[in-house]
Design a protein around this motif. Structure first.
Motif, PDB file in Angstrom:
ATOM      1  N   ALA A  85     -13.816   2.592  18.726  1.00 32.84           N
ATOM      2  CA  ALA A  85     -12.888   2.561  19.854  1.00 32.84           C
ATOM      3  C   ALA A  85     -13.343   3.507  20.953  1.00 32.84           C
ATOM      4  CB  ALA A  85     -11.482   2.921  19.381  1.00 32.84           C
ATOM      5  N   TYR A  86     -13.776   4.700  20.561  1.00 33.64           N
ATOM      6  CA  TYR A  86     -14.241   5.683  21.535  1.00 33.64           C
ATOM      7  C   TYR A  86     -15.422   5.134  22.333  1.00 33.64           C
ATOM      8  CZ  TYR A  86     -16.241  10.017  23.382  1.00 33.64           C
ATOM      9  OH  TYR A  86     -16.755  10.992  24.205  1.00 33.64           O
ATOM     10  N   SER A  87     -16.409   4.560  21.641  1.00 36.41           N
ATOM     11  CA  SER A  87     -17.592   4.026  22.315  1.00 36.41           C
ATOM     12  C   SER A  87     -17.228   2.878  23.249  1.00 36.41           C
ATOM     13  CB  SER A  87     -18.614   3.556  21.276  1.00 36.41           C
ATOM     14  OG  SER A  87     -19.853   3.267  21.892  1.00 36.41           O
ATOM     15  N   ALA A  88     -16.369   1.986  22.787  1.00 37.10           N
ATOM     16  CA  ALA A  88     -15.962   0.843  23.608  1.00 37.10           C
ATOM     17  C   ALA A  88     -15.206   1.300  24.851  1.00 37.10           C
ATOM     18  CB  ALA A  88     -15.098  -0.108  22.785  1.00 37.10           C
ATOM     19  N   ILE A  89     -14.299   2.263  24.670  1.00 38.73           N
ATOM     20  CA  ILE A  89     -13.513   2.762  25.806  1.00 38.73           C
ATOM     21  C   ILE A  89     -14.408   3.463  26.822  1.00 38.73           C
ATOM     22  CG2 ILE A  89     -11.724   4.398  26.507  1.00 38.73           C
ATOM     23  CD1 ILE A  89     -10.344   3.811  23.786  1.00 38.73           C
ATOM     24  N   ILE A  90     -15.352   4.288  26.320  1.00 38.21           N
ATOM     25  CA  ILE A  90     -16.274   4.983  27.222  1.00 38.21           C
ATOM     26  C   ILE A  90     -17.055   3.978  28.068  1.00 38.21           C
ATOM     27  CG2 ILE A  90     -18.432   6.296  27.294  1.00 38.21           C
ATOM     28  CD1 ILE A  90     -16.185   8.140  26.853  1.00 38.21           C
ATOM     29  N   ALA A  91     -17.638   2.966  27.416  1.00 37.83           N
ATOM     30  CA  ALA A  91     -18.426   1.966  28.137  1.00 37.83           C
ATOM     31  C   ALA A  91     -17.557   1.199  29.129  1.00 37.83           C
ATOM     32  CB  ALA A  91     -19.081   1.008  27.147  1.00 37.83           C
ATOM     33  N   HIS A  92     -16.377   0.796  28.689  1.00 32.53           N
ATOM     34  CA  HIS A  92     -15.445   0.045  29.546  1.00 32.53           C
ATOM     35  C   HIS A  92     -15.038   0.866  30.757  1.00 32.53           C
ATOM     36  CE1 HIS A  92     -11.344  -1.184  30.777  1.00 32.53           C
ATOM     37  NE2 HIS A  92     -11.768  -2.410  30.521  1.00 32.53           N
ATOM     38  N   ASP A  93     -14.651   2.121  30.526  1.00 34.15           N
ATOM     39  CA  ASP A  93     -14.168   2.955  31.624  1.00 34.15           C
ATOM     40  C   ASP A  93     -15.281   3.307  32.606  1.00 34.15           C
ATOM     41  OD1 ASP A  93     -11.779   2.794  30.319  1.00 34.15           O
ATOM     42  OD2 ASP A  93     -11.563   4.938  29.901  1.00 34.15           O
ATOM     43  N   MET A  94     -16.504   3.508  32.105  1.00 33.59           N
ATOM     44  CA  MET A  94     -17.629   3.784  32.992  1.00 33.59           C
ATOM     45  C   MET A  94     -17.895   2.586  33.904  1.00 33.59           C
ATOM     46  SD  MET A  94     -20.335   5.869  30.530  1.00 33.59           S
ATOM     47  CE  MET A  94     -21.623   5.937  31.799  1.00 33.59           C
ATOM     48  N   ALA A  95     -17.829   1.393  33.326  1.00 34.20           N
ATOM     49  CA  ALA A  95     -18.048   0.183  34.120  1.00 34.20           C
ATOM     50  C   ALA A  95     -16.974   0.020  35.183  1.00 34.20           C
ATOM     51  CB  ALA A  95     -18.095  -1.041  33.207  1.00 34.20           C
ATOM     52  N   ARG A  96     -15.734   0.233  34.791  1.00 32.84           N
ATOM     53  CA  ARG A  96     -14.636   0.070  35.749  1.00 32.84           C
ATOM     54  C   ARG A  96     -14.715   1.117  36.866  1.00 32.84           C
ATOM     55  NH1 ARG A  96     -14.942  -4.198  34.233  1.00 32.84           N
ATOM     56  NH2 ARG A  96     -13.641  -5.271  32.703  1.00 32.84           N
ATOM     57  N   ILE A 114     -12.182  -8.466  18.154  1.00 35.65           N
ATOM     58  CA  ILE A 114     -11.656  -8.984  19.421  1.00 35.65           C
ATOM     59  C   ILE A 114     -10.173  -8.631  19.564  1.00 35.65           C
ATOM     60  CG2 ILE A 114     -11.112 -11.092  20.693  1.00 35.65           C
ATOM     61  CD1 ILE A 114     -13.681 -12.284  19.492  1.00 35.65           C
ATOM     62  N   GLU A 115      -9.421  -8.780  18.488  1.00 37.98           N
ATOM     63  CA  GLU A 115      -7.985  -8.469  18.513  1.00 37.98           C
ATOM     64  C   GLU A 115      -7.748  -6.990  18.804  1.00 37.98           C
ATOM     65  OE1 GLU A 115      -4.016  -8.925  15.635  1.00 37.98           O
ATOM     66  OE2 GLU A 115      -5.965  -9.670  14.984  1.00 37.98           O
ATOM     67  N   ASP A 116      -8.525  -6.125  18.143  1.00 36.62           N
ATOM     68  CA  ASP A 116      -8.359  -4.680  18.353  1.00 36.62           C
ATOM     69  C   ASP A 116      -8.727  -4.272  19.779  1.00 36.62           C
ATOM     70  OD1 ASP A 116      -7.447  -4.157  15.793  1.00 36.62           O
ATOM     71  OD2 ASP A 116      -9.421  -3.595  15.011  1.00 36.62           O
ATOM     72  N   LEU A 117      -9.828  -4.790  20.286  1.00 35.95           N
ATOM     73  CA  LEU A 117     -10.264  -4.430  21.639  1.00 35.95           C
ATOM     74  C   LEU A 117      -9.255  -4.909  22.681  1.00 35.95           C
ATOM     75  CD1 LEU A 117     -14.080  -5.228  21.430  1.00 35.95           C
ATOM     76  CD2 LEU A 117     -13.006  -2.970  21.384  1.00 35.95           C
ATOM     77  N   THR A 118      -8.721  -6.108  22.459  1.00 35.41           N
ATOM     78  CA  THR A 118      -7.715  -6.636  23.374  1.00 35.41           C
ATOM     79  C   THR A 118      -6.462  -5.769  23.351  1.00 35.41           C
ATOM     80  OG1 THR A 118      -8.559  -8.883  23.039  1.00 35.41           O
ATOM     81  CG2 THR A 118      -6.336  -8.674  23.948  1.00 35.41           C
ATOM     82  N   TRP A 119      -6.061  -5.364  22.153  1.00 40.21           N
ATOM     83  CA  TRP A 119      -4.885  -4.487  22.015  1.00 40.21           C
ATOM     84  C   TRP A 119      -5.106  -3.151  22.719  1.00 40.21           C
ATOM     85  CZ3 TRP A 119      -4.499   0.232  19.260  1.00 40.21           C
ATOM     86  CH2 TRP A 119      -3.200   0.738  19.143  1.00 40.21           C
ATOM     87  N   LEU A 120      -6.348  -2.645  22.685  1.00 39.77           N
ATOM     88  CA  LEU A 120      -6.670  -1.387  23.359  1.00 39.77           C
ATOM     89  C   LEU A 120      -6.644  -1.515  24.878  1.00 39.77           C
ATOM     90  CD1 LEU A 120      -9.617  -0.104  21.120  1.00 39.77           C
ATOM     91  CD2 LEU A 120      -7.418   1.061  21.462  1.00 39.77           C
ATOM     92  N   GLY A 121      -6.528  -2.740  25.366  1.00 38.71           N
ATOM     93  CA  GLY A 121      -6.474  -2.956  26.802  1.00 38.71           C
ATOM     94  C   GLY A 121      -7.833  -3.147  27.451  1.00 38.71           C
ATOM     95  N   LEU A 122      -8.849  -3.412  26.644  1.00 37.82           N
ATOM     96  CA  LEU A 122     -10.197  -3.610  27.175  1.00 37.82           C
ATOM     97  C   LEU A 122     -10.418  -5.092  27.471  1.00 37.82           C
ATOM     98  CD1 LEU A 122     -12.266  -1.264  24.826  1.00 37.82           C
ATOM     99  CD2 LEU A 122     -10.844  -0.691  26.811  1.00 37.82           C
ATOM    100  N   ALA A 164      -0.684  -0.890  12.869  1.00 38.57           N
ATOM    101  CA  ALA A 164       0.384  -1.242  11.917  1.00 38.57           C
ATOM    102  C   ALA A 164       1.386  -0.102  11.747  1.00 38.57           C
ATOM    103  CB  ALA A 164      -0.226  -1.609  10.571  1.00 38.57           C
ATOM    104  N   GLU A 165       0.924   1.126  11.943  1.00 36.70           N
ATOM    105  CA  GLU A 165       1.806   2.290  11.790  1.00 36.70           C
ATOM    106  C   GLU A 165       2.550   2.632  13.070  1.00 36.70           C
ATOM    107  OE1 GLU A 165      -0.916   5.241  10.435  1.00 36.70           O
ATOM    108  OE2 GLU A 165      -0.893   4.534   8.340  1.00 36.70           O
ATOM    109  N   GLY A 166       2.367   1.817  14.121  1.00 42.56           N
ATOM    110  CA  GLY A 166       3.134   2.010  15.345  1.00 42.56           C
ATOM    111  C   GLY A 166       2.439   2.775  16.453  1.00 42.56           C
ATOM    112  N   ALA A 167       1.141   3.059  16.299  1.00 42.85           N
ATOM    113  CA  ALA A 167       0.415   3.761  17.353  1.00 42.85           C
ATOM    114  C   ALA A 167       0.278   2.875  18.585  1.00 42.85           C
ATOM    115  CB  ALA A 167      -0.968   4.181  16.850  1.00 42.85           C
ATOM    116  N   THR A 168       0.105   3.504  19.729  1.00 41.74           N
ATOM    117  CA  THR A 168      -0.113   2.784  20.980  1.00 41.74           C
ATOM    118  C   THR A 168      -1.565   2.961  21.408  1.00 41.74           C
ATOM    119  OG1 THR A 168       0.392   4.685  22.399  1.00 41.74           O
ATOM    120  CG2 THR A 168       2.259   3.325  21.656  1.00 41.74           C
ATOM    121  N   PRO A 169      -2.038   2.121  22.320  1.00 45.27           N
ATOM    122  CA  PRO A 169      -3.401   2.323  22.831  1.00 45.27           C
ATOM    123  C   PRO A 169      -3.612   3.731  23.409  1.00 45.27           C
ATOM    124  CG  PRO A 169      -2.636   0.143  23.420  1.00 45.27           C
ATOM    125  CD  PRO A 169      -1.459   0.853  22.821  1.00 45.27           C
ATOM    126  N   GLN A 170      -2.580   4.278  24.057  1.00 45.86           N
ATOM    127  CA  GLN A 170      -2.711   5.624  24.583  1.00 45.86           C
ATOM    128  C   GLN A 170      -2.824   6.658  23.481  1.00 45.86           C
ATOM    129  OE1 GLN A 170      -3.233   6.116  27.812  1.00 45.86           O
ATOM    130  NE2 GLN A 170      -3.647   8.271  27.308  1.00 45.86           N
TER     131      GLN A 170
END
Length: 280
Positions: free
Chosen positions: A20-31, A58-66, A265-271
């Motif tokens: 998740a960290y790697s995907a978010i870093i790459a996504h945010d750098m691009a944006r 794909i489901e997890d990345l979409t949930w993270l807002g990427l 499943a435990e109720g965490a949010t993307p944030q």
């Protein structure tokens, strides 16, 4: 030049906090750069890659807002496309057949793991010509010949990650000691080396910045070498820190307790996930 990067997981297990960290870093750098973020499934390991893990990622990345800007590239759908590059290496005299342990060769084709050393091949089959190739033989890179082709050429790559920031030069002596004659492919199993397929697809997808964990930094000189031999463009690299457990160990796919799906499943949010990896 438009900033283009990617997240390239292997669908062989659940997405965890490190992914998740790697995907978010790459996504945010691009944006932030007004560029493009792509998703690639590195599923050349046909035995371990599963459709259910592909779907879960794909489901997890979409949930993270990427969101990715182009259709997902799956390496398994164009395995034959890599053959022309292997043939190019063969035509340059840089390949030889190897009949050494199948298990050893399989391990050599996999993505590197932190803490697992790469044993430099001793050259058992080094003098075999390609005409001597038998069913099941692997193909190895004749590194000495490859480096001779680049003699006098200043092969470099740019790194923007904090730990290795700057211009790096390919050191032939170091390459011989640390890389050796790596396996590039095994005939009959449709397996191509992780590092070769990844580098070629970065070119195919016109990736300008490769964003990934620092555990892959040592393999960068090999990828740069291969791209330079093929006269293909070398991207800029950004190797980021790793997310580790309480003992300081790098997270792996076996760490299901840190799987994104479990946190969801435990109720965490993307944030919440962003805060867990230090991006909140």
């Amino acid at each position: 030049m438009t900033f283009r990067t990617r997240f390239a997981p292997s669908p062989t297990g659940p997405l965890h906090l490190g992914h998740a960290y790697s995907a978010i870093i790459a996504h945010d750098m691009a944006r932030a750069a007004g560029g493009a973020f792509l998703l690639r499934m590195e599923d050349t390991d046909l035995q371990r890659s599963k459709p259910e893990w592909d779907a879960a990622i794909i489901e997890d990345l979409t949930w993270l807002g990427l969101r990715w800007d182009e259709p997902i590239l799956r390496q398994s759908e164009h395995l034959n496309d890599y053959n022309k590059y292997l043939k190019a290496f063969e035509s340059m005299g840089f390949l030889y057949p190897c009949s050494c342990s199948r298990g050893d060769i399989r391990a050599a084709l996999s993505a590197p793991q932190e803490g697992v050393s790469h044993d430099v091949y001793p050259g058992t089959c080094k003098n075999r010509p390609m005409s001597d190739r038998k069913p099941g033989d692997a193909l190895r890179l004749h590194l000495d010949r490859a480096l001779s082709r680049l003699k006098g050429q200043n092969v470099t790559f740019e790194e923007t990650g904090a730990a290795h920031k700057g211009t790096h030069h390919l050191d032939p002596e170091r390459a011989l000691q640390e890389i050796g004659d790596v396996v590039l492919s095994r005939k009959g199993e449709e397996i191509i080396a992780y590092f070769l397929a990844s580098a070629l697809d970065d070119v195919h997808q016109e990736i300008t910045h490769v964003v990934r964990g620092e555990d892959l930094f040592d393999f960068t000189q090999l990828q740069v070498l291969l791209l330079t031999l093929l006269e293909l463009p070398v991207p800029i690299y950004h190797h980021h820190r790793l997310i580790r457990d309480e003992a300081g160990k790098r997270l792996a796919k076996r760490d299901d307790a840190r799987a994104i799906a479990k946190y969801r499943a435990e109720g965490a949010t993307p944030q919440d996930i962003r805060r867990m990896v230090g991006l909140g």
